[in-house]
Design a protein around this motif. Structure first.
Motif, PDB file in Angstrom:
ATOM      1  N   ILE A  73      -2.601  -8.249  -2.040  1.00 43.90           N
ATOM      2  CA  ILE A  73      -2.136  -8.432  -2.168  1.00 43.90           C
ATOM      3  C   ILE A  73      -0.777  -7.033  -3.152  1.00 43.90           C
ATOM      4  O   ILE A  73      -0.582  -6.931  -1.871  1.00 43.90           O
ATOM      5  CB  ILE A  73      -0.626  -9.068  -2.745  1.00 43.90           C
ATOM      6  N   GLU A  74      -1.800  -6.579  -3.376  1.00 41.54           N
ATOM      7  CA  GLU A  74      -1.727  -5.316  -4.375  1.00 41.54           C
ATOM      8  C   GLU A  74      -1.899  -3.911  -3.197  1.00 41.54           C
ATOM      9  O   GLU A  74      -1.308  -3.396  -3.610  1.00 41.54           O
ATOM     10  CB  GLU A  74      -2.204  -5.158  -5.392  1.00 41.54           C
ATOM     11  N   GLU A  75      -2.943  -4.565  -3.186  1.00 43.57           N
ATOM     12  CA  GLU A  75      -3.047  -3.421  -1.936  1.00 43.57           C
ATOM     13  C   GLU A  75      -2.132  -2.883  -1.122  1.00 43.57           C
ATOM     14  O   GLU A  75      -1.525  -1.636  -0.218  1.00 43.57           O
ATOM     15  CB  GLU A  75      -4.375  -3.054  -0.947  1.00 43.57           C
ATOM     16  N   SER A  76      -1.471  -4.195   0.044  1.00 43.26           N
ATOM     17  CA  SER A  76       0.306  -3.900   0.531  1.00 43.26           C
ATOM     18  C   SER A  76       1.068  -3.126  -0.261  1.00 43.26           C
ATOM     19  O   SER A  76       1.841  -2.953   0.181  1.00 43.26           O
ATOM     20  CB  SER A  76       0.075  -5.040   0.823  1.00 43.26           C
ATOM     21  N   ALA A  77       1.067  -3.556  -1.464  1.00 47.18           N
ATOM     22  CA  ALA A  77       2.307  -3.246  -2.606  1.00 47.18           C
ATOM     23  C   ALA A  77       2.254  -1.967  -2.712  1.00 47.18           C
ATOM     24  O   ALA A  77       3.237  -1.326  -2.483  1.00 47.18           O
ATOM     25  CB  ALA A  77       2.200  -4.421  -3.866  1.00 47.18           C
ATOM     26  N   ARG A  78       1.021  -1.377  -2.939  1.00 44.99           N
ATOM     27  CA  ARG A  78       0.662  -0.080  -3.133  1.00 44.99           C
ATOM     28  C   ARG A  78       1.164   1.026  -2.080  1.00 44.99           C
ATOM     29  O   ARG A  78       1.522   2.586  -2.051  1.00 44.99           O
ATOM     30  CB  ARG A  78      -0.909   0.492  -3.691  1.00 44.99           C
ATOM     31  N   THR A  91       7.328   4.431  -8.128  1.00 44.00           N
ATOM     32  CA  THR A  91       6.016   5.714  -8.347  1.00 44.00           C
ATOM     33  C   THR A  91       4.571   4.193  -8.421  1.00 44.00           C
ATOM     34  O   THR A  91       3.985   5.113  -8.196  1.00 44.00           O
ATOM     35  CB  THR A  91       6.588   5.897  -9.857  1.00 44.00           C
ATOM     36  N   ASP A  92       4.664   3.240  -9.008  1.00 39.54           N
ATOM     37  CA  ASP A  92       3.755   2.787  -9.213  1.00 39.54           C
ATOM     38  C   ASP A  92       3.459   0.843  -9.207  1.00 39.54           C
ATOM     39  O   ASP A  92       4.853   0.337  -8.793  1.00 39.54           O
ATOM     40  CB  ASP A  92       3.298   2.966 -10.132  1.00 39.54           C
ATOM     41  N   PHE A  93       2.489   0.363  -8.730  1.00 43.13           N
ATOM     42  CA  PHE A  93       2.501  -0.703  -9.491  1.00 43.13           C
ATOM     43  C   PHE A  93       2.337  -1.615 -10.416  1.00 43.13           C
ATOM     44  O   PHE A  93       1.737  -0.868 -11.302  1.00 43.13           O
ATOM     45  CB  PHE A  93       0.904  -1.488  -8.840  1.00 43.13           C
ATOM     46  N   ALA A  94       2.717  -2.343 -10.776  1.00 40.06           N
ATOM     47  CA  ALA A  94       3.618  -3.252 -11.875  1.00 40.06           C
ATOM     48  C   ALA A  94       2.552  -4.224 -12.505  1.00 40.06           C
ATOM     49  O   ALA A  94       1.890  -3.906 -12.705  1.00 40.06           O
ATOM     50  CB  ALA A  94       4.520  -3.785 -12.484  1.00 40.06           C
TER      51      ALA A  94
END
Length: 246
Positions: A73-78, A91-94
């Motif tokens: 999920i994080e990779e997709s969000a990034r 600007t970035d993943f929080a």
């Protein structure tokens, strides 16, 4: 037996090492099911049904599966970093946080507002669905401006904003036409219009288009005259209303 493989204590399948087995009654309380006590390659020990040993052998224990899920999920969000939604630039993943009104945890992103330059955390789902297009500070300013404009537009119980022909119909409207409702008792469409804190009945019609026409005529005559008067009496406020529509 799982998918043609005979499971035995001490065997290793992918990330899982079988320690011992036990039998427990199923949900019905009659049929027993076989469960294995396993050790994951990460060191966690957990229990799993025999039919799921091979299914999860490469995914490991629940903790490992949850970590893998969050990583995906994080990779997709990034992948959304750099995108712009309204005045916000991602600007970035929080991180993962509970989202209001939703179950579980959800990915949040750092965003920079081009209007005021501030940085804020916003749920990715709200950005993707265009539910949030500016930071909270700017939202608050615009919301207050809107409240002030509504107060300025209200005269004698009617508002120049609400009388606008471009105003959207209410969410609970079922006919698709402003000022027209369906009377289940008579089986006809009722046309009406609100003005100066009063509701005026415009008649009932068999056809929806006839009720819509009656409503439109009343808008032009009642709301139209009011808007002409308001524009002449309060030109400054009228200019603000017109600007807010753009």
């Amino acid at each position: 037996m799982a998918q043609g493989v005979w499971l035995q204590a001490g065997d290793t399948y992918g990330k899982l090492t079988l320690l011992s087995c036990e039998y427990r009654p199923g949900k019905s309380g009659k049929r027993t099911r076989k469960f294995w006590n396993c050790r994951c390659s990460c060191g966690n020990e957990f229990q799993i049904s025999g039919q799921n040993v091979l299914r999860y052998q490469d995914r490991g224990c629940p903790d490992c599966r949850e970590k893998a899920k969050r990583h995906a999920i994080e990779e997709s969000a990034r992948s959304h970093i750099g995108e712009q939604v309204g005045s916000l630039t991602i600007t970035d993943f929080a991180g993962f946080y509970p989202a209001k009104g939703q179950k579980g945890v959800h990915p949040f992103m750092w965003c920079k507002c081009s209007q005021c330059g501030s940085e804020t955390e916003v749920a990715l789902s709200k950005l993707i669905n265009n539910h949030v297009k500016e930071c909270r500070a700017c939202q608050g300013k615009h919301l207050q401006t809107g409240h002030d404009l509504l107060k300025e537009a209200a005269v004698g119980g009617s508002s120049a904003v609400h009388c606008s022909p471009n105003r959207k119909r209410n969410k609970n409207n079922t006919t698709g036409v402003k000022g027209v409702s369906f009377n289940a008792r008579s089986g006809k469409y009722r046309a009406y219009i609100n003005f100066q804190r009063k509701q005026y009945h415009l008649g009932e019609y068999v056809k929806l288009e006839d009720a819509a026409a009656a409503r439109k005529t009343a808008e032009e005559e009642i709301h139209g005259r009011f808007l002409e008067w308001y524009a002449a009496e309060f030109p400054g406020a009228w200019a603000k209303i017109q600007k807010s529509k753009k």
